[in-house]
Design an enzyme around this catalytic site. Structure first.
Site, short mmCIF file in Angstrom:
data_model
loop_
_atom_site.label_atom_id
_atom_site.label_comp_id
_atom_site.label_asym_id
_atom_site.label_seq_id
_atom_site.Cartn_x
_atom_site.Cartn_y
_atom_site.Cartn_z
N SER A 1 74.12 -72.99 5.12
CA SER A 1 74.67 -72.57 3.82
C SER A 1 73.97 -73.30 2.68
N GLY B 1 77.16 -68.96 -8.84
CA GLY B 1 78.53 -68.61 -9.20
C GLY B 1 78.69 -67.13 -9.47
N GLY C 1 86.70 -61.15 -5.91
CA GLY C 1 85.87 -61.59 -4.79
C GLY C 1 84.99 -60.45 -4.30
N GLY D 1 71.03 -58.35 -5.69
CA GLY D 1 69.65 -58.51 -5.18
C GLY D 1 69.47 -59.86 -4.50
N ARG E 1 71.95 -62.66 2.62
CA ARG E 1 72.59 -62.02 3.78
C ARG E 1 71.60 -61.88 4.94
N GLN F 1 83.10 -64.25 39.08
CA GLN F 1 82.68 -63.02 38.39
C GLN F 1 83.13 -62.98 36.93
N GLU G 1 79.55 -63.79 1.28
CA GLU G 1 78.39 -62.88 1.16
C GLU G 1 78.77 -61.45 1.55
N THR H 1 82.55 -59.46 2.97
CA THR H 1 83.35 -59.60 4.19
C THR H 1 82.87 -58.58 5.25
N PHE I 1 85.03 -47.44 -1.22
CA PHE I 1 85.54 -48.70 -1.77
C PHE I 1 86.69 -48.48 -2.75
P1 TGC Z 1 77.54 -50.60 -6.96
O1 TGC Z 1 77.82 -49.60 -8.04
O2 TGC Z 1 77.47 -50.14 -5.56
O3 TGC Z 1 76.15 -51.36 -7.29
C1 TGC Z 1 75.85 -51.87 -8.57
C2 TGC Z 1 74.34 -51.92 -8.70
O4 TGC Z 1 73.79 -52.83 -7.74
C3 TGC Z 1 72.87 -52.14 -6.86
N1 TGC Z 1 73.04 -52.74 -5.52
C4 TGC Z 1 72.19 -53.60 -4.99
N2 TGC Z 1 71.02 -54.08 -5.44
C5 TGC Z 1 70.37 -54.97 -4.67
N3 TGC Z 1 70.85 -55.41 -3.49
C6 TGC Z 1 72.03 -54.96 -3.02
N4 TGC Z 1 72.52 -55.44 -1.85
C7 TGC Z 1 72.76 -54.01 -3.77
N5 TGC Z 1 73.94 -53.37 -3.60
C8 TGC Z 1 74.10 -52.58 -4.69
C9 TGC Z 1 73.28 -50.70 -6.93
O5 TGC Z 1 72.20 -49.85 -6.61
C10 TGC Z 1 73.66 -50.57 -8.41
O6 TGC Z 1 72.46 -50.56 -9.17
P2 TGC Z 1 72.37 -49.72 -10.57
O7 TGC Z 1 70.95 -49.84 -10.98
O8 TGC Z 1 72.81 -48.32 -10.22
O9 TGC Z 1 73.32 -50.40 -11.50
O10 TGC Z 1 78.58 -51.79 -7.14
P3 TGC Z 1 80.14 -51.84 -6.84
O11 TGC Z 1 80.80 -52.48 -8.02
O12 TGC Z 1 80.65 -50.50 -6.40
O13 TGC Z 1 80.24 -52.91 -5.64
C11 TGC Z 1 79.67 -52.64 -4.43
C12 TGC Z 1 79.97 -53.73 -3.39
C13 TGC Z 1 81.43 -53.80 -3.05
C14 TGC Z 1 79.20 -53.36 -2.15
C15 TGC Z 1 79.47 -55.11 -3.85
O14 TGC Z 1 79.98 -55.48 -5.04
C16 TGC Z 1 79.60 -56.19 -2.82
O15 TGC Z 1 78.64 -56.38 -2.06
N6 TGC Z 1 80.73 -56.96 -2.75
C17 TGC Z 1 80.80 -58.15 -1.93
C18 TGC Z 1 80.74 -59.38 -2.81
C19 TGC Z 1 79.90 -60.46 -2.24
O16 TGC Z 1 79.12 -60.28 -1.32
N7 TGC Z 1 80.02 -61.63 -2.84
C20 TGC Z 1 79.21 -62.74 -2.41
C21 TGC Z 1 79.36 -63.91 -3.35
S1 TGC Z 1 78.13 -65.15 -3.07
C22 TGC Z 1 78.55 -65.88 -1.65
O17 TGC Z 1 79.45 -65.53 -0.96
C23 TGC Z 1 77.71 -67.04 -1.27
S2 TGC Z 1 78.15 -67.82 0.18
C24 TGC Z 1 76.83 -68.81 0.27
C25 TGC Z 1 76.73 -69.68 1.46
O18 TGC Z 1 77.40 -70.74 1.48
O19 TGC Z 1 75.87 -69.36 2.34
P1 FAD Z 2 89.08 -60.39 -1.29
O1 FAD Z 2 88.00 -59.70 -2.02
O2 FAD Z 2 90.36 -60.62 -2.00
O3 FAD Z 2 89.33 -59.67 0.07
C1 FAD Z 2 90.50 -59.91 0.86
C2 FAD Z 2 90.52 -58.89 2.00
O4 FAD Z 2 90.57 -57.57 1.46
C3 FAD Z 2 89.24 -58.93 2.86
O5 FAD Z 2 89.57 -58.74 4.20
C4 FAD Z 2 88.43 -57.75 2.36
O6 FAD Z 2 87.55 -57.23 3.34
C5 FAD Z 2 89.53 -56.77 2.00
N1 FAD Z 2 89.08 -55.77 1.01
C6 FAD Z 2 88.72 -56.00 -0.28
N2 FAD Z 2 88.33 -54.85 -0.86
C7 FAD Z 2 88.45 -53.88 0.07
C8 FAD Z 2 88.19 -52.48 0.10
N3 FAD Z 2 87.69 -51.82 -0.96
N4 FAD Z 2 88.44 -51.81 1.24
C9 FAD Z 2 88.90 -52.45 2.35
N5 FAD Z 2 89.16 -53.77 2.39
C10 FAD Z 2 88.93 -54.47 1.27
N6 FAD Z 2 81.05 -67.03 -3.69
C11 FAD Z 2 80.06 -67.30 -4.60
O7 FAD Z 2 79.92 -66.63 -5.61
N7 FAD Z 2 79.21 -68.35 -4.39
C12 FAD Z 2 79.30 -69.16 -3.30
O8 FAD Z 2 78.49 -70.08 -3.14
C13 FAD Z 2 80.33 -68.91 -2.35
N8 FAD Z 2 80.51 -69.75 -1.28
C14 FAD Z 2 81.60 -69.57 -0.48
C15 FAD Z 2 81.89 -70.52 0.50
C16 FAD Z 2 83.03 -70.38 1.29
C17 FAD Z 2 83.36 -71.45 2.30
C18 FAD Z 2 83.85 -69.25 1.15
C19 FAD Z 2 85.06 -69.06 2.03
C20 FAD Z 2 83.58 -68.30 0.20
C21 FAD Z 2 82.47 -68.45 -0.65
N9 FAD Z 2 82.21 -67.55 -1.68
C22 FAD Z 2 81.20 -67.80 -2.60
C23 FAD Z 2 83.15 -66.47 -1.96
C24 FAD Z 2 83.01 -65.28 -1.02
O9 FAD Z 2 81.87 -64.53 -1.31
C25 FAD Z 2 84.29 -64.46 -1.12
O10 FAD Z 2 85.31 -65.20 -0.48
C26 FAD Z 2 84.15 -63.08 -0.50
O11 FAD Z 2 83.24 -62.27 -1.24
C27 FAD Z 2 85.50 -62.36 -0.41
O12 FAD Z 2 86.20 -62.43 -1.59
P2 FAD Z 2 87.75 -62.93 -1.58
O13 FAD Z 2 87.82 -64.18 -0.80
O14 FAD Z 2 88.21 -62.94 -2.98
O15 FAD Z 2 88.51 -61.83 -0.75
#
Ligand code: TGC
Ligand code: FAD
Length: 392
Positions: free
Chosen positions: A98, A137, A144, A245, A251, A287, A371, A373, A391
């Site tokens: 991470s 951030g 989320g 991006g 991921r 087994q 990154e 769920t 979604f």
């Molecule tokens: P949507 O309308 O689908 O997309 C908005 C714009 O983004 C483009 N796009 C992408 N571009 C590059 N890479 C991707 N993977 C992309 N996915 C979508 C898309 O083409 C569009 O572009 P444009 O030009 O048309 O504006 O957006 P939406 O609001 O409907 O949301 C889609 C959804 C749910 C898939 C997205 O928001 C999502 O992936 N949600 C999950 C959130 C997430 O992953 N958060 C992570 C936070 S960071 C983290 O967790 C770090 S942990 C770090 C660690 O410790 O390792």
């Molecule tokens: P929610 O979005 O509230 O989701 C809760 C539940 O609802 C999940 O099971 C989800 O799958 C479900 N759900 C939500 N929407 C839908 C839908 N449309 N349909 C069906 N099911 C749905 N974020 C950062 O920005 N930077 C970081 O560095 C970072 N590091 C992290 C480190 C740790 C240890 C953890 C636990 C999280 C971190 N995150 C970070 C945040 C992480 O990306 C979020 O926790 C994750 O994106 C999910 O958001 P949430 O926890 O708010 O859950």
């Protein structure tokens, strides 16, 4: 006391698909992990402490931004090298991977891909070497899975902007010198800002009490009228595609990394099953144990092939975000299943810190959530194959 006896498993002779350079890179990270991380990781995880001294060492080993060009301090390596490095780190602990994937894919990558030349030269070499640690951030307390609804925002104030809001669950936050923060401008467009520790009104309270990723520091980012110079805004991207991006790169690294955790659990279970005697013979001879082990190595082998192919597509700039989502979801799910089965094979010993299994299992509960769920990635695949967004 945990002793690292890890041996790699390559059932389909995948190494024949790797270059000599790939194998050398993998070996150097593997040796580094065995010598410097494995001996301390269990203690740090038990104490929920971040091994801060490793930041510099991870930089020296080239684990930060391996695909960033050499002129900015990166490794100039290909995507398979990056994946192999993440696999070796997470083979030891998801929290260590991470730290590296946040630094490389979520902090260095956006500065490289969306930043100005001045921003690249100012930040990338220090981040690559581990002199500075960064965080990313995006997630907020109320946003989320749906980051597009974020409320953190900034307003124009002449030569600077005023940033307000809060981010939650941010890896590396309590120790980071630099944060890449995604916030909305006055027109409601998402932009990236580089916020530095020491800016007035910027604080990073630590999140305590985690049962998962205990050797990784997690915190909040709080912005209370923070004055951010305009030269700290990333000039070359607007909209949610900016942070998404970066997530595509991170991921991809996680998909390799989780495979590493699975390999470690499988390796430990195989050794334990051959050693542990019950009813007069090794439990590997029953087994039901063989079913578990055979299914583990089958899933691991399938994922090794998938990751090699995805890495090849990524090297050719042909990997789609949906393909990356499929791999992230697949690797983490299989790693969780392997960890749970490996825990069973270790019997009572499986819950102790003498083995890495329980630590992997708990870590993977974060990895399956951050990154994107498990279900969000399923919906991304569903949307890709049907063309219908489920979604909203
Ligand atoms: P949507 O309308 O689908 O997309 C908005 C714009 O983004 C483009 N796009 C992408 N571009 C590059 N890479 C991707 N993977 C992309 N996915 C979508 C898309 O083409 C569009 O572009 P444009 O030009 O048309 O504006 O957006 P939406 O609001 O409907 O949301 C889609 C959804 C749910 C898939 C997205 O928001 C999502 O992936 N949600 C999950 C959130 C997430 O992953 N958060 C992570 C936070 S960071 C983290 O967790 C770090 S942990 C770090 C660690 O410790 O390792
Ligand atoms: P929610 O979005 O509230 O989701 C809760 C539940 O609802 C999940 O099971 C989800 O799958 C479900 N759900 C939500 N929407 C839908 C839908 N449309 N349909 C069906 N099911 C749905 N974020 C950062 O920005 N930077 C970081 O560095 C970072 N590091 C992290 C480190 C740790 C240890 C953890 C636990 C999280 C971190 N995150 C970070 C945040 C992480 O990306 C979020 O926790 C994750 O994106 C999910 O958001 P949430 O926890 O708010 O859950």
């Amino acid at each position: 006391m945990y002793t690292d006896k890890f041996q790699y498993h390559d059932y389909y002779l995948m190494d024949e698909l790797l270059t000599e350079e790939h194998k050398l890179i993998r070996q150097s990270v593997r040796d580094f992990v065995k010598a410097e991380i494995s001996p301390i990781i269990e203690d740090y995880a038990q104490q929920a402490k971040f091994p801060q001294h490793l930041v510099k060492r991870l930089g020296e080993m080239g684990c930060f931004g391996p695909t960033i060009p050499v002129e900015y301090g990166g490794g100039g390596l290909d995507q398979i090298s990056y994946g192999l490095m993440m696999m070796e780190l997470e083979r030891c602990d998801s929290g260590i991977r991470s730290t590296a994937s946040v630094q490389g894919s979520l902090v260095m990558y956006p500065i490289y891909a969306y930043g100005s030349e001045e921003q690249r030269r100012k930040y990338l070499p220090k981040l690559a070497s581990g002199e500075w640690l960064g965080c990313f951030g995006l997630t907020e307390p109320n946003h989320g899975s749906d980051p597009g609804a974020m409320v953190t925002n900034f307003k124009d104030a002449g030569d600077h902007v005023i940033l307000n809001g809060a981010k939650m669950w941010i890896s590396n936050a309590p120790f980071a010198q630099v944060a890449v923060v995604w916030a909305k401008n006055e027109a409601g467009e998402i932009q990236g800002l580089i916020v530095e520790r020491g800016m007035e009104g910027f604080t990073t309270p630590e999140t305590h009490g985690k049962w998962s990723l205990r050797a990784s520091a997690t915190g909040e980012l709080v912005f209370d009228n923070v004055k951010v110079p305009k030269e700290n805004i990333l000039p070359n991207v607007k909209g949610l595609k900016g942070p998404l991006g970066c997530l595509s790169s991170a991921r991809y690294g996680i998909a390799w990394g989780a495979l590493g955790a699975a390999l470690d659990c499988y390796d430990s279970a195989l050794r334990y099953a051959k050693d542990r005697v019950q009813f007069g013979k090794p439990i590997a001879g029953f087994q039901l144990t063989q079913k578990k082990l055979a299914e583990m190595i089958t899933e691991i082998t399938k994922a090794q092939l998938l990751m090699w192919r995805l890495g090849t597509l990524k090297n050719e700039n042909r990997a789609t975000p949906a393909q990356i989502s499929m791999a992230k979801r697949n690797s983490v799910e299989l790693a969780l299943n392997v960890a749970r089965e490996a825990r069973q094979i270790h019997g009572g010993m499986g819950i102790t810190g003498e083995f890495s299994i329980m630590r992997h299992m708990m870590n993977l509960e974060s990895v399956v959530t951050y990154e994107g769920t498990h279900d969000i990635h399923l919906l991304i695949t569903g949307m890709d194959v049907t063309g219908i967004n489920a979604f909203k």
